[in-house]
Scaffold this motif. Structure first.
Motif, PDB file in Angstrom:
ATOM      1  N   PRO A   1       0.849  -1.240  -0.005  1.00 51.33           N
ATOM      2  CA  PRO A   1      -0.158   0.066  -0.020  1.00 51.33           C
ATOM      3  C   PRO A   1       1.022   1.303  -0.031  1.00 51.33           C
ATOM      4  N   SER A   2       0.271   2.380  -0.628  1.00 50.97           N
ATOM      5  CA  SER A   2       1.270   3.557  -0.474  1.00 50.97           C
ATOM      6  C   SER A   2       1.125   4.016   0.844  1.00 50.97           C
ATOM      7  N   THR A   3       0.307   3.705   1.595  1.00 49.97           N
ATOM      8  CA  THR A   3       0.289   4.008   2.978  1.00 49.97           C
ATOM      9  C   THR A   3       1.277   3.313   3.810  1.00 49.97           C
ATOM     10  N   LEU A   4       2.171   2.276   3.261  1.00 48.54           N
ATOM     11  CA  LEU A   4       2.982   1.590   4.103  1.00 48.54           C
ATOM     12  C   LEU A   4       3.699   2.101   5.065  1.00 48.54           C
ATOM     13  N   ALA A   5       3.869   1.930   6.174  1.00 45.74           N
ATOM     14  CA  ALA A   5       4.246   2.413   7.479  1.00 45.74           C
ATOM     15  C   ALA A   5       5.871   2.890   7.171  1.00 45.74           C
ATOM     16  N   THR A   6       6.425   3.888   7.805  1.00 44.64           N
ATOM     17  CA  THR A   6       7.733   4.189   7.494  1.00 44.64           C
ATOM     18  C   THR A   6       8.869   3.090   7.933  1.00 44.64           C
ATOM     19  N   GLY A   7       8.416   2.566   9.039  1.00 49.36           N
ATOM     20  CA  GLY A   7       9.130   1.501   9.408  1.00 49.36           C
ATOM     21  C   GLY A   7       9.584   0.387   8.646  1.00 49.36           C
ATOM     22  N   GLU A   8       8.181  -0.012   8.073  1.00 45.13           N
ATOM     23  CA  GLU A   8       8.395  -1.188   7.106  1.00 45.13           C
ATOM     24  C   GLU A   8       8.898  -0.842   5.581  1.00 45.13           C
ATOM     25  N   LYS A   9       8.514   0.371   5.285  1.00 42.08           N
ATOM     26  CA  LYS A   9       9.383   0.915   4.048  1.00 42.08           C
ATOM     27  C   LYS A   9      11.015   0.670   4.291  1.00 42.08           C
ATOM     28  N   GLN A  10      11.452   1.064   5.403  1.00 49.99           N
ATOM     29  CA  GLN A  10      12.730   1.143   5.660  1.00 49.99           C
ATOM     30  C   GLN A  10      13.352  -0.177   5.747  1.00 49.99           C
ATOM     31  N   ARG A  11      12.306  -1.090   6.193  1.00 45.65           N
ATOM     32  CA  ARG A  11      12.947  -2.467   6.501  1.00 45.65           C
ATOM     33  C   ARG A  11      13.224  -3.086   5.156  1.00 45.65           C
ATOM     34  N   LEU A  12      12.129  -2.835   4.134  1.00 45.91           N
ATOM     35  CA  LEU A  12      11.981  -3.441   2.860  1.00 45.91           C
ATOM     36  C   LEU A  12      13.275  -2.761   1.899  1.00 45.91           C
ATOM     37  N   GLN A  13      13.620  -1.606   2.151  1.00 47.27           N
ATOM     38  CA  GLN A  13      14.991  -1.336   1.446  1.00 47.27           C
ATOM     39  C   GLN A  13      16.040  -2.126   2.091  1.00 47.27           C
ATOM     40  N   GLU A  14      15.937  -2.051   3.361  1.00 46.09           N
ATOM     41  CA  GLU A  14      17.277  -2.781   3.854  1.00 46.09           C
ATOM     42  C   GLU A  14      17.371  -4.151   3.630  1.00 46.09           C
ATOM     43  N   ILE A  15      16.552  -4.982   3.331  1.00 49.26           N
ATOM     44  CA  ILE A  15      16.298  -6.269   2.799  1.00 49.26           C
ATOM     45  C   ILE A  15      16.855  -6.238   1.370  1.00 49.26           C
ATOM     46  N   LEU A  16      16.326  -5.541   0.487  1.00 44.84           N
ATOM     47  CA  LEU A  16      16.713  -5.363  -0.940  1.00 44.84           C
ATOM     48  C   LEU A  16      18.249  -4.702  -1.200  1.00 44.84           C
ATOM     49  N   ASN A  17      18.703  -3.901  -0.319  1.00 43.16           N
ATOM     50  CA  ASN A  17      20.161  -3.373  -0.017  1.00 43.16           C
ATOM     51  C   ASN A  17      20.991  -4.595   0.232  1.00 43.16           C
ATOM     52  N   TYR A  18      20.640  -5.599   1.128  1.00 38.35           N
ATOM     53  CA  TYR A  18      21.378  -6.625   1.662  1.00 38.35           C
ATOM     54  C   TYR A  18      21.998  -7.475   0.402  1.00 38.35           C
ATOM     55  N   TYR A  19      20.731  -7.756  -0.449  1.00 38.04           N
ATOM     56  CA  TYR A  19      20.932  -8.866  -1.308  1.00 38.04           C
ATOM     57  C   TYR A  19      21.491  -8.143  -2.417  1.00 38.04           C
ATOM     58  N   GLU A  20      21.424  -6.882  -2.780  1.00 36.72           N
ATOM     59  CA  GLU A  20      21.967  -6.133  -3.738  1.00 36.72           C
ATOM     60  C   GLU A  20      23.481  -6.003  -3.590  1.00 36.72           C
ATOM     61  N   LYS A  21      24.030  -5.784  -2.290  1.00 35.93           N
ATOM     62  CA  LYS A  21      25.412  -5.723  -1.987  1.00 35.93           C
ATOM     63  C   LYS A  21      26.125  -7.256  -2.247  1.00 35.93           C
ATOM     64  N   ARG A  22      25.262  -8.487  -2.272  1.00 35.97           N
ATOM     65  CA  ARG A  22      25.830  -9.421  -2.386  1.00 35.97           C
ATOM     66  C   ARG A  22      25.921  -9.996  -3.639  1.00 35.97           C
ATOM     67  N   HIS A  23      24.744  -9.784  -4.365  1.00 38.54           N
ATOM     68  CA  HIS A  23      24.477 -10.366  -5.829  1.00 38.54           C
ATOM     69  C   HIS A  23      24.525  -9.363  -6.954  1.00 38.54           C
ATOM     70  N   GLY A  24      24.497  -8.247  -6.787  1.00 37.97           N
ATOM     71  CA  GLY A  24      24.565  -7.140  -7.908  1.00 37.97           C
ATOM     72  C   GLY A  24      23.363  -6.282  -7.807  1.00 37.97           C
ATOM     73  N   GLN A  25      23.224  -5.152  -8.757  1.00 35.02           N
ATOM     74  CA  GLN A  25      22.184  -4.044  -8.811  1.00 35.02           C
ATOM     75  C   GLN A  25      20.978  -4.748  -9.349  1.00 35.02           C
ATOM     76  N   TRP A  26      19.896  -4.233  -8.562  1.00 38.53           N
ATOM     77  CA  TRP A  26      18.436  -4.792  -8.870  1.00 38.53           C
ATOM     78  C   TRP A  26      18.105  -3.844 -10.126  1.00 38.53           C
ATOM     79  N   GLU A  27      17.667  -4.542 -11.087  1.00 39.34           N
ATOM     80  CA  GLU A  27      16.957  -3.975 -12.321  1.00 39.34           C
ATOM     81  C   GLU A  27      15.568  -3.648 -11.940  1.00 39.34           C
ATOM     82  N   LYS A  28      14.890  -2.557 -12.312  1.00 37.09           N
ATOM     83  CA  LYS A  28      13.469  -2.267 -12.045  1.00 37.09           C
ATOM     84  C   LYS A  28      12.619  -2.144 -13.582  1.00 37.09           C
ATOM     85  N   SER A  29      11.670  -2.744 -13.358  1.00 37.36           N
ATOM     86  CA  SER A  29      10.738  -2.484 -14.619  1.00 37.36           C
ATOM     87  C   SER A  29       9.297  -2.292 -14.235  1.00 37.36           C
TER      88      SER A  29
END
Length: 88
Positions: free
Chosen positions: A60-88
């Motif tokens: 939801p566009s109303t996703l809580a700030t803490g959840e948004k931050q955690r989402l980004q932390e998880i994606l960053n963790y995997y990006e550092k280990r496996h390469g840059q995310w491509e978005k489409s």
């Protein structure tokens, strides 16, 4: 009250199915985040490409700030280990 859903498709072309499943499991623990693993659409098999096209994230566009931050932390963790995310 109505809210809009944010949806995005992300991928790292060389990620294995197992890693995609691990990422999906982590992201689905976040309240309000839904994850779908998109099967590979290519008809040509390659050992150097993933069995997965990518992940579709929906939240939801109303996703809580803490959840948004955690989402980004998880994606960053995997990006550092496996390469840059491509978005489409």
């Amino acid at each position: 009250m109505s809210y809009s859903q944010q949806e995005e498709m992300i991928k790292i072309p060389s990620l294995s199915l197992a890693v995609y499943r691990e990422i999906a499991a982590h992201l689905q623990q976040l309240d309000g985040v839904e994850v779908e693993i998109i099967p590979q659409s290519s008809t040509t098999f390659s050992y150097f490409k993933s069995q997965v096209e990518g992940l579709r994230l929906s939240y939801p566009s109303t996703l809580a700030t803490g959840e948004k931050q955690r989402l980004q932390e998880i994606l960053n963790y995997y990006e550092k280990r496996h390469g840059q995310w491509e978005k489409s």
